[in-house]
Design an enzyme around this catalytic site. Structure first.
Site, PDB file in Angstrom:
ATOM      1  N   ASP A  36      25.556   6.643  35.264  1.00 50.38           N
ATOM      2  CA  ASP A  36      25.607   5.175  33.985  1.00 50.38           C
ATOM      3  C   ASP A  36      24.831   5.646  32.303  1.00 50.38           C
ATOM      4  OD1 ASP A  36      24.595   2.490  34.744  1.00 50.38           O
ATOM      5  OD2 ASP A  36      23.914   2.664  32.640  1.00 50.38           O
ATOM      6  N   GLY A 262      22.422 -30.004  42.913  1.00 54.29           N
ATOM      7  CA  GLY A 262      21.306 -29.090  42.189  1.00 54.29           C
ATOM      8  C   GLY A 262      21.589 -29.475  40.754  1.00 54.29           C
ATOM      9  N   CYS A 269      27.864 -14.678  37.666  1.00 56.84           N
ATOM     10  CA  CYS A 269      29.294 -14.511  38.058  1.00 56.84           C
ATOM     11  C   CYS A 269      29.554 -16.098  37.405  1.00 56.84           C
ATOM     12  CB  CYS A 269      29.701 -13.988  39.412  1.00 56.84           C
ATOM     13  SG  CYS A 269      28.744 -11.807  39.686  1.00 56.84           S
ATOM     14  N   ARG A 336      20.780 -14.688  34.229  1.00 56.89           N
ATOM     15  CA  ARG A 336      21.965 -14.248  33.519  1.00 56.89           C
ATOM     16  C   ARG A 336      22.220 -15.916  34.209  1.00 56.89           C
ATOM     17  NH1 ARG A 336      24.837  -8.451  34.309  1.00 56.89           N
ATOM     18  NH2 ARG A 336      23.827  -9.245  36.781  1.00 56.89           N
TER      19      ARG A 336
HETATM   20  N1  LIG Z   1      25.684  -9.639  40.553  1.00 58.92           N
HETATM   21  C1  LIG Z   1      26.891  -9.980  41.584  1.00 58.92           C
HETATM   22  O1  LIG Z   1      26.071 -10.452  42.102  1.00 58.92           O
HETATM   23  C2  LIG Z   1      27.989  -8.859  41.561  1.00 58.92           C
HETATM   24  C3  LIG Z   1      28.999  -9.873  42.636  1.00 58.92           C
HETATM   25  C4  LIG Z   1      30.134  -9.380  42.794  1.00 58.92           C
HETATM   26  C5  LIG Z   1      30.767  -8.477  41.808  1.00 58.92           C
HETATM   27  N2  LIG Z   1      30.357  -8.779  40.126  1.00 58.92           N
HETATM   28  C6  LIG Z   1      31.111  -7.977  39.594  1.00 58.92           C
HETATM   29  O2  LIG Z   1      30.880  -6.393  39.345  1.00 58.92           O
HETATM   30  C7  LIG Z   1      30.405  -5.873  38.350  1.00 58.92           C
HETATM   31  C8  LIG Z   1      29.037  -5.635  37.649  1.00 58.92           C
HETATM   32  O3  LIG Z   1      28.022  -6.544  37.507  1.00 58.92           O
HETATM   33  P1  LIG Z   1      26.702  -6.124  37.628  1.00 58.92           P
HETATM   34  O4  LIG Z   1      26.179  -7.631  37.787  1.00 58.92           O
HETATM   35  O5  LIG Z   1      26.191  -5.162  38.228  1.00 58.92           O
HETATM   36  O6  LIG Z   1      26.527  -6.133  36.634  1.00 58.92           O
HETATM   37  P2  LIG Z   1      25.192  -5.184  35.467  1.00 58.92           P
HETATM   38  O7  LIG Z   1      24.891  -5.154  33.966  1.00 58.92           O
HETATM   39  O8  LIG Z   1      24.247  -5.009  36.228  1.00 58.92           O
HETATM   40  O9  LIG Z   1      25.310  -3.440  35.703  1.00 58.92           O
HETATM   41  C9  LIG Z   1      26.238  -3.068  34.666  1.00 58.92           C
HETATM   42  C10 LIG Z   1      26.123  -1.267  34.264  1.00 58.92           C
HETATM   43  O10 LIG Z   1      26.753  -0.586  33.831  1.00 58.92           O
HETATM   44  C11 LIG Z   1      26.403   0.534  33.195  1.00 58.92           C
HETATM   45  N3  LIG Z   1      26.895   0.493  32.568  1.00 58.92           N
HETATM   46  C12 LIG Z   1      28.528  -0.297  31.099  1.00 58.92           C
HETATM   47  N4  LIG Z   1      29.521   0.602  30.767  1.00 58.92           N
HETATM   48  C13 LIG Z   1      28.733   1.427  31.550  1.00 58.92           C
HETATM   49  C14 LIG Z   1      29.927   2.829  30.905  1.00 58.92           C
HETATM   50  N5  LIG Z   1      31.026   3.051  30.100  1.00 58.92           N
HETATM   51  N6  LIG Z   1      29.933   3.901  32.360  1.00 58.92           N
HETATM   52  C15 LIG Z   1      28.801   4.227  32.938  1.00 58.92           C
HETATM   53  N7  LIG Z   1      27.719   2.911  32.781  1.00 58.92           N
HETATM   54  C16 LIG Z   1      27.648   1.733  32.396  1.00 58.92           C
HETATM   55  C17 LIG Z   1      25.673  -0.840  32.802  1.00 58.92           C
HETATM   56  O11 LIG Z   1      24.692  -0.335  31.698  1.00 58.92           O
HETATM   57  C18 LIG Z   1      24.802  -1.747  34.018  1.00 58.92           C
HETATM   58  O12 LIG Z   1      23.951  -1.006  34.583  1.00 58.92           O
HETATM   59  C19 LIG Z   1      30.546  -7.355  36.609  1.00 58.92           C
HETATM   60  O13 LIG Z   1      31.949  -7.358  36.947  1.00 58.92           O
HETATM   61  C20 LIG Z   1      30.909  -8.369  37.835  1.00 58.92           C
HETATM   62  O14 LIG Z   1      31.265  -9.412  37.503  1.00 58.92           O
HETATM   63  C21 LIG Z   1      28.989  -8.930  40.628  1.00 58.92           C
END
Ligand SMILES: NC(=O)c1ccc[n+]([C@@H]2O[C@H](COP(=O)([O-])OP(=O)(O)OC[C@H]3O[C@@H](n4cnc5c(N)ncnc54)[C@H](O)[C@@H]3O)[C@@H](O)[C@H]2O)c1
Length: 439
Positions: A36, A262, A269, A336
């Site tokens: 990260d 709701g 997402c 979010r």
């Molecule tokens: N949160 C969910 O429930 C969920 C479910 C399915 C898919 N997604 C998708 O998964 C992806 C990630 O979502 P999330 O909720 O885990 O996001 P998040 O914001 O919790 O995590 C993203 C992480 O990526 C890191 N990051 C950013 N740029 C970087 C880089 N260049 N190199 C290394 N690390 C980097 C950030 O510091 C952060 O820790 C998104 O595209 C989201 O749409 C999320």
């Protein structure tokens, strides 16, 4: 479920998806290099601290601390793994498109290689894989493979969703990388696919895999906006949406899930993915009418509570309103696009004083919400309130003693924004109950 000979992999981006996936693969026996750019986050993870609230995640990370390696240096990932899962954020831009800057940063950091593959877990617009492959070609990195492997886990039950998937979607060019990703997931796949889990394998081309993710979220969001509209019409026609939802949900073509009305969907997402799909269609020359309506219904739904409060309290100026729950749904601290953000801003704009309590999201809420008071517990939140709004259906709110609530409140109005409370129990305490679409 341990397979000691499994290959090491890397996860780039250790947020909700990245950390859960890393812990999940560690449970399957993989060493996982977790990368990260947030040095603070990596330091905390190295100390064994979990930056997010997700049930069972801390235990799983602790259990596999020997297999989970944390670093800010992508070189560590490249050295130890050939499959590099990308789980960086893809938040919405002002235009509603997905912001792919973090994805592009990862792509740019990749060196020429015939041995590595990027495996996209982040949710990205259809065409992103093709664009990244084009970039690789232009930069002389055509040996780098690319696989789309969208993630379907749900916050609040993410570990279970990862280890017991409905399906595993792998979009690839039919090369070693796609095969390797399927092998990685093998234990979670159905016996027909050589595994011992529930996951159906959907192996397809890259654009179709990308679209599966966007279409799945758009469909679920549509189901929510649909039942919210049925609730709104039920309210003015005398039907009870709870009965209606049960009545239609028993039809197996419809199904009972996501028929809970709701105050609108939020989270990291649905809002962004629905908007990204709408924009993607628009950018490609297609006007996606249905999604426009889904989004509009959701925005209006977040504001309907205001009308309900005004009905009982008249002007909201100076009125004290307690919000129970702030996270976008229970069992997460994710704020979010939470409905609570819109609701509290509207309440304050109308002159109300807002006091709120959430069991885990307070830190995040304090960062995002200004001008509201935070309480130490549910009863503390409702003390002196003219009205209470249940915003997030945490279990502890369903268990509240409404005689105690009534005793603490100054007024009598309870708005159940998630239809999670027992109306009879609320009314028996001498309170006015109002849900969503419940006559
Ligand atoms: N949160 C969910 O429930 C969920 C479910 C399915 C898919 N997604 C998708 O998964 C992806 C990630 O979502 P999330 O909720 O885990 O996001 P998040 O914001 O919790 O995590 C993203 C992480 O990526 C890191 N990051 C950013 N740029 C970087 C880089 N260049 N190199 C290394 N690390 C980097 C950030 O510091 C952060 O820790 C998104 O595209 C989201 O749409 C999320």
């Amino acid at each position: 479920m341990s397979h000691p000979s499994r290959e090491p992999i890397a996860v780039i981006g250790t947020g909700y998806v990245g950390l859960v996936s890393a812990a999940g693969f560690a449970e399957l026996g993989n060493d996982v290099w977790c990368i990260d750019i947030d040095a603070g986050k990596i330091e905390r993870l190295k100390r064994g601290e979990i930056p997010i609230y997700e049930p069972d995640l801390a235990e799983l990370v602790a259990k596999h601390q020997g297999r989970l390696h944390f670093s800010t240096d992508v070189a560590d990932a490249l050295e130890h793994a050939r499959l590099l899962f990308v789980a960086v954020g893809t938040p919405p831009t002002y235009s509603g498109d997905a912001d792919l800057s973090a994805v592009h940063a990862v792509v740019a950091a990749m060196p020429p290689s015939d041995r590595h593959a990027l495996v996209m877990k982040s949710t990205v617009p259809v065409g992103t894989g093709a664009a990244i492959k084009r970039t690789f070609r232009e930069q002389g990195k055509e040996g780098f493979r690319y696989v789309s492997c969208p993630e379907f886990l749900k916050e609040g039950s993410a570990i279970g969703d990862f280890l017991q998937p409905d399906r595993v979607v792998v979009g690839d060019d039919g090369d070693w990388a796609g095969d390797a990703v399927v092998d990685l997931y093998r234990p979670l796949l159905t016996p027909a696919n050589g595994g011992e889990g529930p996951g159906e394998l959907v192996r397809t081309d890259i654009p179709s895999a990308e679209m599966v993710k966007l279409a799945a979220n758009a469909f679920l969001a549509t189901k929510i906006s649909f039942i919210n509209e049925i609730a709104n019409v039920s309210e003015v026609t005398g039907a009870n949406v709870t009965e209606v939802a049960r009545g239609i949900g028993l039809d197996d073509r419809i199904g009972p899930k996501f028929l809970q009305p709701g105050i609108g969907f939020g989270g990291s997402c649905f809002p962004k993915d629905v908007s990204a799909l709408k924009q993607l269609a628009g950018n490609s020359g297609y006007h996606f009418q249905l999604l426009n309506a889904v989004i509009e219904v959701n925005e209006l739904q977040k504001r309907r509570v205001i009308g309900k409060l005004q009905k009982h309290l008249g002007s909201l100026v100076g009125k004290r309103v307690a919000l129970l729950g702030l996270a976008f749904k229970p069992n997460t601290d994710d704020m979010r696009e939470a409905s609570s953000l819109v609701l509290s801003a509207r309440l304050q704009a109308d002159g109300a004083q807002v006091r709120a309590y959430d069991p885990v999201a307070e830190d995040e809420a304090r960062r995002l919400m200004k001008g509201i008071e935070f309480a130490d517990g549910a009863i503390d939140a409702v003390r002196g309130a003219d009205a209470v709004v249940l915003v997030t259906e945490w279990e502890e709110f369903k268990q509240l003693d409404f005689d105690e609530v009534a005793g603490a409140m100054a007024g009598r109005v309870v708005i159940d924004g998630r239809n999670a409370l027992e109306p009879a129990a609320v009314k028996a305490a001498g309170l006015i109950y109002e849900g969503i679409g419940r006559a």
